[in-house]
Design a protein around this motif. Structure first.
Motif, PDB file in Angstrom:
ATOM      1  N   GLU A 149       2.522  -1.886 -10.759  1.00 28.03           N
ATOM      2  CA  GLU A 149       1.706  -0.984 -11.578  1.00 28.03           C
ATOM      3  C   GLU A 149       1.549   0.400 -10.960  1.00 28.03           C
ATOM      4  N   GLY A 150       1.637   0.481  -9.636  1.00 25.41           N
ATOM      5  CA  GLY A 150       1.453   1.770  -8.965  1.00 25.41           C
ATOM      6  C   GLY A 150       2.716   2.597  -8.857  1.00 25.41           C
TER       7      GLY A 150
ATOM      8  N   PHE B 285       2.915  -9.183  -7.124  1.00 21.30           N
ATOM      9  CA  PHE B 285       4.050  -8.290  -7.345  1.00 21.30           C
ATOM     10  C   PHE B 285       3.787  -7.359  -8.527  1.00 21.30           C
ATOM     11  N   GLU B 286       3.251  -7.908  -9.611  1.00 22.98           N
ATOM     12  CA  GLU B 286       2.988  -7.077 -10.780  1.00 22.98           C
ATOM     13  C   GLU B 286       1.930  -6.019 -10.492  1.00 22.98           C
TER      14      GLU B 286
ATOM     15  N   VAL C 200       0.815  -1.216   0.000  1.00 22.45           N
ATOM     16  CA  VAL C 200       0.000   0.000   0.000  1.00 22.45           C
ATOM     17  C   VAL C 200       0.845   1.262   0.000  1.00 22.45           C
ATOM     18  N   GLU C 201       2.022   1.210   0.627  1.00 19.65           N
ATOM     19  CA  GLU C 201       2.830   2.423   0.753  1.00 19.65           C
ATOM     20  C   GLU C 201       3.844   2.598  -0.369  1.00 19.65           C
TER      21      GLU C 201
ATOM     22  N   ASN D 109       6.689   7.520  -4.821  1.00 18.68           N
ATOM     23  CA  ASN D 109       6.719   8.125  -6.148  1.00 18.68           C
ATOM     24  C   ASN D 109       7.174   9.580  -6.046  1.00 18.68           C
ATOM     25  N   GLY D 110       8.049   9.959  -6.948  1.00 20.89           N
ATOM     26  CA  GLY D 110       8.585  11.314  -6.915  1.00 20.89           C
ATOM     27  C   GLY D 110       9.742  11.478  -5.961  1.00 20.89           C
ATOM     28  N   VAL D 111      10.044  10.427  -5.215  1.00 21.28           N
ATOM     29  CA  VAL D 111      11.162  10.460  -4.263  1.00 21.28           C
ATOM     30  C   VAL D 111      12.249   9.477  -4.699  1.00 21.28           C
TER      31      VAL D 111
END
Length: 493
Positions: A119-120, A114-115, A88-89, A94-96
């Protein structure tokens, strides 16, 4: 005048007018779903994703900074967060994070899950030696099994491989369909050659997931790697140059208790020096408020849903430290192996240091505390070793000192002089340790115990135990034995 000086410098082959640049690489690794601050190095409230994100975002706001992850973002079974929330985390990074290596635990829940996690993500994953049927790397960025980043005018090449231990640990059924592992060193040679000769990078950074001893071997046998961001072994190692190489190495321990921050200084295109080290994420570091609120709410729901994991197992009047777990006798390791030795009725017991991931706090010890310290499920294996074989076994332990392959033990004692084990002794009577020790005789026969991981999986040990007699996989569960000891307040409650 300046133009004249520069012209003279160029004509005299001097570097006076070359631009100096600094690129900072900040690394995290082996997070293992430890979103919530935890007990580490004798202190509660260490680490936590909110602290890590606050630090990483601030670092990322500075010019010429890359953030890398060595993988192992999940851990099936421990902590409970992992089973409940899985990835979830991951998108919170993202962006870091700029690039992440695949870790063995990232596949704990199988390739399909895992896939979905992948995707996120807006940052790429790498593991150059996990390949498809046609031999092409499964993870690619613009058709390549590596990433090239231009930072402050400097070209950095970053890559990862899954080392031999990772390949052993990932279940075949959890790999993406149609994939297989290839030799990590051979692939690393090809990647480094491509980065140097085709991409013309100014420095190469390895972020792959393998044991520290495999990192050292890679640095020795694959020239051209400037920096290795250590992972997988969960070791806390300040920045240093690996012996016999020109490769820098740093390893930021585990669970976001530490991050690594390394500054690479260039003059022109030449890497001149590297400095930096570990950053401890303790209570002196601020938390990202939004992340802290999300973690707290998810943890509140988790405790309500899984109260059995937060029940108190017992109390300890003194903490059981994990200090020195890969170099000597750690308190938590000595305690655990003695509990297992007594239960198995053997004269000595051994368990790899990899099985101990933290100490246990003084005061109340919850189920979650316990699994955080000793997370991996095993059963007891017993065997008969001759004195000569027992000496070889203990010598193997000492050859792995400083690594996850080192072994905690009870029922034996010895000295190491000039790298050799001397004066090896074992308990006289398994049921009466008060009777003391006796010298191990080469022709003697001694019943010993270990975990099924050390017996059948751990490199070196499984080969050694294959020569033993009367090898028996018992029904003794290592977790249940220790939990019962804690409930009884043994040995230090």
């Amino acid at each position: 005048m300046k133009t004249t000086i520069c012209l003279l410098a160029v004509l005299m082959f001097l570097p006076a007018c070359q631009t100096t640049r600094t690129v900072t690489v900040v690394g995290m690794t082996d997070y293992h779903s430890h979103a919530v601050p935890f007990y580490s190095e004798g202190e509660r409230g260490q680490g936590g994703l909110a602290r890590a994100l606050a630090y990483l975002r601030e670092a990322k706001s500075r010019p010429d900074t890359l953030v890398v992850s060595g993988g192992d973002m999940l851990n099936k079974g421990v902590p409970t967060w992992s089973d409940e929330y899985e990835c979830v985390e991951w998108p919170w990074l993202n962006g870091v994070v700029d690039v992440m290596a695949l870790g063995n635990h990232d596949l704990d829940y199988g390739a399909e899950k895992f896939e979905r996690c992948r995707e996120g993500l807006e940052y790429p994953l790498l593991s150059a030696n996990l390949v498809r049927g046609d031999g092409a790397a499964y993870f690619q960025v613009e058709g390549r099994p590596y990433v090239v980043k231009t930072v402050g005018g400097v070209r950095l090449g970053l890559f990862a491989v899954g080392g031999p231990d990772m390949q052993r640990l990932v279940k075949a059924e959890n790999l993406p369909a149609g994939t297989r592992w290839t030799d990590a060193k051979e692939v690393a040679r090809k990647v480094v050659r491509a980065l140097r000769d085709e991409e013309h990078v100014d420095a190469v950074v390895f972020i792959g997931h393998q044991l520290s001893e495999d990192d050292e071997a890679l640095a020795r046998e694959v020239p051209g790697i400037d920096l290795i961001m250590g992972s997988h072994s969960h070791q806390k190692v300040e920045l240093r140059v690996l012996p016999g190489t020109r490769t820098y190495y740093v390893s930021p321990y585990q669970y976001l208790a530490y991050l690594a921050e390394v500054r690479m200084h260039f003059r022109g295109k030449k890497l001149e020096r590297v400095e930096g080290g570990l950053v401890k994420l303790d209570g002196t570091k601020k938390e990202d408020a939004e992340t802290a609120a999300k973690v707290a709410e998810l943890q509140r729901v988790l405790v309500a849903k899984r109260p059995e994991r937060f029940e108190v197992l017992g109390r300890l009047t003194k903490p059981l430290s994990d200090e020195g777990v890969s170099t000597g006798a750690a308190e938590v390791g000595t305690w655990a192996t003695e509990v297992w030795r007594r239960a198995a009725g053997v004269r000595a017991f051994f368990a790899t240091s990899a099985g101990f991931r933290a100490g246990l706090p003084a005061g109340e010890v919850t189920v979650e505390d316990f699994y955080g310290a000793i997370p991996y499920r095993n059963v007891v294996v017993t065997a008969e070793l001759t004195g000569e074989q027992l000496l070889e076994w203990v010598s193997l332990i000492e050859s792995k000192k400083g690594t996850d392959g080192y072994s905690q033990r009870s029922g034996v004692r010895y000295e190491v002089k000039d790298g050799r084990v001397e004066g090896l002794e074992v308990l006289k009577d398994a049921s009466e340790p008060g009777e003391g020790y006796e010298r191990v005789k080469p022709e003697g026969v001694y019943r010993v115990g270990t975990t099924d991981f050390q017996a059948y999986v751990a490199a070196g040990y499984k080969e050694a135990l294959s020569k033993a007699r009367q090898v028996e996989r018992t029904g003794l569960d290592v977790h249940e034995l220790l939990k019962e000891a804690l409930r009884k307040g043994s040995p230090r409650g």
